[in-house]
Design an enzyme around this catalytic site. Structure first.
Site, PDB file in Angstrom:
ATOM      1  N   ASP A  72     -63.827   2.161  -5.544  1.00 49.87           N
ATOM      2  CA  ASP A  72     -62.754   1.431  -6.219  1.00 49.87           C
ATOM      3  C   ASP A  72     -63.148   0.024  -6.632  1.00 49.87           C
ATOM      4  O   ASP A  72     -62.652  -0.490  -7.632  1.00 49.87           O
ATOM      5  CB  ASP A  72     -61.475   1.422  -5.381  1.00 49.87           C
ATOM      6  CG  ASP A  72     -61.681   0.970  -3.943  1.00 49.87           C
ATOM      7  OD1 ASP A  72     -62.800   0.565  -3.580  1.00 49.87           O
ATOM      8  OD2 ASP A  72     -60.715   1.044  -3.169  1.00 49.87           O
ATOM      9  N   ASP A 482     -61.270  -4.840   5.803  1.00 54.57           N
ATOM     10  CA  ASP A 482     -60.942  -3.477   6.202  1.00 54.57           C
ATOM     11  C   ASP A 482     -61.572  -3.004   7.509  1.00 54.57           C
ATOM     12  O   ASP A 482     -60.918  -2.308   8.273  1.00 54.57           O
ATOM     13  CB  ASP A 482     -61.290  -2.458   5.118  1.00 54.57           C
ATOM     14  CG  ASP A 482     -60.451  -2.629   3.876  1.00 54.57           C
ATOM     15  OD1 ASP A 482     -59.374  -3.253   3.955  1.00 54.57           O
ATOM     16  OD2 ASP A 482     -60.872  -2.155   2.817  1.00 54.57           O
TER      17      ASP A 482
END
Length: 887
Positions: A72, A482
């Protein structure tokens, strides 16, 4: 796991998801002309293996072992079967085009496997100031040409796991389709991706928005046209395929078809409504179009879903869902057909976060299903698989969950699922953290267990927020989005575990005590729990601190030089200080909330801060700060600064923006005054490394624009002269979060990227010399040496790197290198130099920034080439009329 992006600014969405992007990048004021030297660096990743969302995996349908993966925000990759690793393909994306590291779709041309296409762009709202593009390659991604689009694409937008939006006509491979977001409809190219025009006959641009009330434009964007699928049974070679299916983000009108090669389009009658069609996969042999539906666009959300089969000949729709809709708490997205056995279909419950994702398999075209795991007696599970994550042990998250959860998990956000079209035993699927796969999938059908392992080596997708390289202990500590961060004791190996106790979803800042490197502090984000943690063994083990009232995010943190105290500037609360390990915090006076904080690396009571153009200094351990009288500093908050180890009060500050002061500043009086370096036009990070041999001052590193060139730069003389250490093939988009040298290895630099992980470079320059300025031409024979290395080969092409080293005693001021190919090779694209070729003879000349080469230093360039057979390296090289030694 949520894909979180924390960079210069944190962008909060209405849904509570944190996302971000680099600040809008515009050209600043031109800086004075600067002579630049160049160095040859070898670039690698500090291995993490994965670390981010992989929304797409694409196998070529005509060539075995040719596969691609898209991420992404971290570019695209090609599978290397010989090493079972992934090769990055978009490292050449530069600073100004940083959004093109987000890949919304990939297409591999089965008629001509050398061709591959990527639709790129990260955000459709104003977080990404640039439009999208379609990149095209005729050498499997080794080099690219770009077709700019008149609209934006969203590789990191909601719905990015649907697709593929980009497709190549299998019979006329000059024809491609692209599904656009934001109401821009369907687009087509008839010249192999060079130009694009809207298919005005297509009737529906989509209407689904995740959250129409979101004022940021992130969740409120129309997700548009989400996939294109050709029916290869309706065409012949050289003519456009007649039947094309298109998926639209519209719950009432999700699937359209053309039977006249795209001239006209119709909504398919009888189709289900109330859901979005995430995927459309065609089994042309049996005449079935399979569709995976979810009630939302994903990739995080999705509460209901269905699987359908459409008979292309009869128009009959059949609900083939493996479970009743009432029993779903997830949507379906991952979808694939076994091309060797087309009646075999697989799908994923992509949004089943708890207790695990689910994978379904049918061998009778969806008539009946088995699943990867099932309950025996709740909460106990029986799995059809075993998982071996020994190559990426951190995928267990150090967790010890209660049943029915297990660790490692089968995955989450599992929207990419593909069976190898040549090997029914090999399957790969993407998750929010890695690519998993198996090479014995058909054991599923015999009742024995198949083995799932990470198939992700070489694919590095972490977003890096901060880096530290202590003078002892582990060479590298990282703060990552993350997955928190890692302690690398060996850069070539995947660490056993990320930072835990606590395990931040994202670490925003970290620091160590300069004279006591075993003391380390980190700050980060956590949905519930503390936002700060400490280590007394160089980051190997951690314990949580206590938050002051009001803390909502990590912010920045600084450790005193001796580790006796800390200053913390968290989100949601003002700047605080503490003696000891953060059990009791006190508010700091004289400094505004949200300031960036750092420590002096010598005086344990001196700390620094910066906010909105003002520099602040504390000499009482962070209790009180005083604004510096220094003026002319950047007016905004896009700033990074650091104090030099071993020198009290020596501070370097980088940052700014195009509408105000922008560059690199230096203070030697603890911030009372700053001097702006005239030879640096823009700078966004600054860091220090081991001094060059014979130098008394530590090496400086920066991500900057110097001499009109954007890149990663090194100075061994306090910034008087600069050497660009990266090249045009190694740019990694945005590199403005952090940089640091290694205090133990001269020349080594660690670079933070936004989605390509931690990149580090090592120099071939052992002397550490500075730019010598103009000099005479090269000396006699033997004054040059060439290293020619083939780095990649494919059936009709190759890629090579060339390093030209000055082995003489005088500097060069300009150079020309000549050689002749022996097997008919041709240079197709060359970077970091200019070239001409006449027959087999190749001439390469320096650019305006790498012509000056000091004795013992090198200039480097790379190129891609075509070949028809053998690929022997040139036998001889000449610098002008002088023969070079060859390594």
């Amino acid at each position: 796991m949520r894909r979180t992006r924390i960079l210069t600014a944190v962008l909060a969405l209405a849904a509570g998801l944190l996302a971000g992007g680099p600040p809008a990048l515009a050209a600043g004021a031109p800086e004075p002309a600067t002579a630049l030297a160049a160095d040859t660096y070898t670039w690698k990743n500090a291995r993490v293996d994965g670390g981010g969302f992989v929304p797409g995996i694409v196998f070529n349908r005509s060539e075995k072992n040719l596969a691609y993966a898209r991420t992404d925000i971290g570019g695209a990759y090609r599978w290397q079967q010989s090493t079972k690793t992934w090769t990055p393909l978009l490292d050449s994306v530069g600073w100004d085009d940083w959004g093109h590291t987000g890949v919304v779709s990939l297409a591999s041309d089965s008629a001509d496997p050398d061709r591959v296409y990527a639709a790129v762009g990260t955000y459709t709202n104003d977080w990404d100031p640039g439009n999208g593009a379609v990149l095209r390659s005729t050498d499997r991604g080794a080099s690219w040409k770009k077709a700019d689009l008149p609209f934006k694409l969203g590789g990191n937008m909601p719905g990015r796991g649907m697709g593929e939006r980009l497709a190549v006509d299998p019979h006329d491979n000059d024809v491609l389709y692209l599904g656009a977001p934001s109401g821009h409809g369907l687009w087509r190219s008839t010249d192999a991706g060079a130009t694009w025009s809207q298919v005005k006959a297509f009737p529906n641009p989509g209407n689904y928005r995740q959250d129409p009330s979101d004022t940021s434009g992130y969740a409120s964007d129309n997700q548009g046209i989400v996939w294109v699928t050709f029916d290869e049974s309706t065409g012949t070679a050289g003519t456009a395929t007649k039947t094309v299916y298109v998926g639209v983000a519209d719950k009432e009108n999700a699937v359209y078809r053309s039977t006249d090669a795209g001239a006209t389009w119709q909504r398919i009658a009888g189709q289900p409504t109330g859901h979005l069609a995430h995927k459309g996969v065609l089994d042309a042999e049996n005449g079935y179009l399979y569709l995976a539906y979810s009630d939302t666009g994903g990739p995080y959300d999705g509460g209901k879903g269905r699987l359908y089969r459409y008979a292309t000949a009869t128009g009959v729709w059949t609900d083939i869902s493996p479970v009743a809709e009432a029993d779903t708490y997830y949507g379906f997205s991952g979808l694939t057909v076994d091309r060797q056995n087309p009646g075999t279909v697989m799908a994923t419950a992509y949004s089943s976060w708890w207790p695990d994702t689910q994978i379904f398999r049918s061998r009778d075209s969806g008539g009946s299903w088995t699943q990867a795991w099932s309950y025996t007696s709740y909460p106990d599970r029986e799995n059809r698989y075993t998982m071996d994550v020994s190559s990426s042990p951190w995928l267990t998250w150090g967790a010890n969950p209660s049943p029915p959860e297990q660790t490692p998990k089968l995955g989450w956000m599992t929207e990419a699922l593909e069976i190898d079209p040549f090997d029914p035993d090999r399957m790969m699927y993407g998750t929010g953290a890695t690519i998993y796969g198996t090479e014995n999938l058909t054991r599923w059908d015999s009742g024995s267990k198949f083995t799932i392992t990470p198939m992700v080596r070489g694919l590095e997708e972490t977003a890096v927020n901060d880096l530290a390289s202590p003078p002892s202990g582990a060479p590298l500590l990282s703060a990552l989005g993350d997955i928190g961060g890692f302690r690398h004791t060996d850069l070539t190996k995947v660490p056993s575990m990320m930072f835990t106790q606590p395990n931040f979803t994202s670490t925003t800042s970290l620091d160590f005590a300069e004279s006591n490197p075993d003391t380390v502090v980190r700050a980060g984000n956590l949905d519930s729990g503390p936002h700060i943690a400490f280590s007394t063994d160089n980051g190997a083990n951690w314990f949580a601190g206590t938050d002051p009232s009001g803390v909502s995010g990590g912010g920045t943190v600084a450790a005193a030089a001796d580790g006796s105290r800390f200053v913390w500037s968290p989100q949601g609360a003002g700047v605080h200080h503490a003696t000891g390990f953060g059990t009791s915090w006190s508010a700091s006076a004289g400094i505004p909330s949200g300031a960036v904080v750092e420590s002096d690396r010598v005086d344990p009571k001196t700390f620094y801060g910066f906010k909105s153009g003002k520099f602040y200094v504390s000499t009482d351990g962070g209790a009180t700060f005083t604004a510096s009288p220094a003026t002319g500093l950047p007016s905004g908050d896009s700033v990074r600064f650091k104090a030099l180890p071993g020198a009290r009060g020596d501070v370097w500050l980088a940052g700014g923006s195009s509408d105000g002061p922008y560059g690199l500043w230096h203070s030697t009086d603890a911030g009372a005054t700053f001097t702006k370096l005239a030879n640096v036009g823009e700078a966004d990070t600054v860091g220090f490394g081991k001094a060059a041999p014979g130098a008394s001052y530590q090496t400086l590193f920066t991500s900057a624009k110097i001499g009109g060139v954007r890149g990663i730069f090194r100075s061994t003389d306090k910034g008087a002269t600069w050497t660009r250490v990266n090249d045009d093939a190694h740019q990694w988009g945005w590199t403005g979060a952090a940089i640091t040298g290694d205090p133990r290895v001269y020349g080594r630099v660690y670079v933070a990227t936004n989605g390509r992980g931690i990149v580090y470079g090592d120099t071939s320059d052992t002397g550490g010399g500075t730019d010598p300025g103009p000099g005479p031409d090269p000396g006699p024979s033997g004054a040059c040496e060439v290293t020619y290395r083939i780095t990649n080969e494919w059936p009709d092409g190759f890629q090579a790197d060339v390093r030209l080293t000055n082995t003489g005693s005088a500097p060069w001021n300009g150079w020309t290198l000549n050689w002749s190919f022996t097997d008919g090779q041709k240079v197709t694209q060359l970077w970091n130099a200019a070239h001409t070729q006449t027959g087999p003879a190749v001439t390469v000349r320096n650019t305006d920034w790498n012509g000056t080469v000091a004795p013992g230093s090198s200039a480097a360039f790379g190129f891609t080439g075509s070949r028809t057979g053998a690929n022997a390296r040139p036998a001889a090289f000449a610098l002008g009329d002088r023969t070079c030694a060859v390594r």
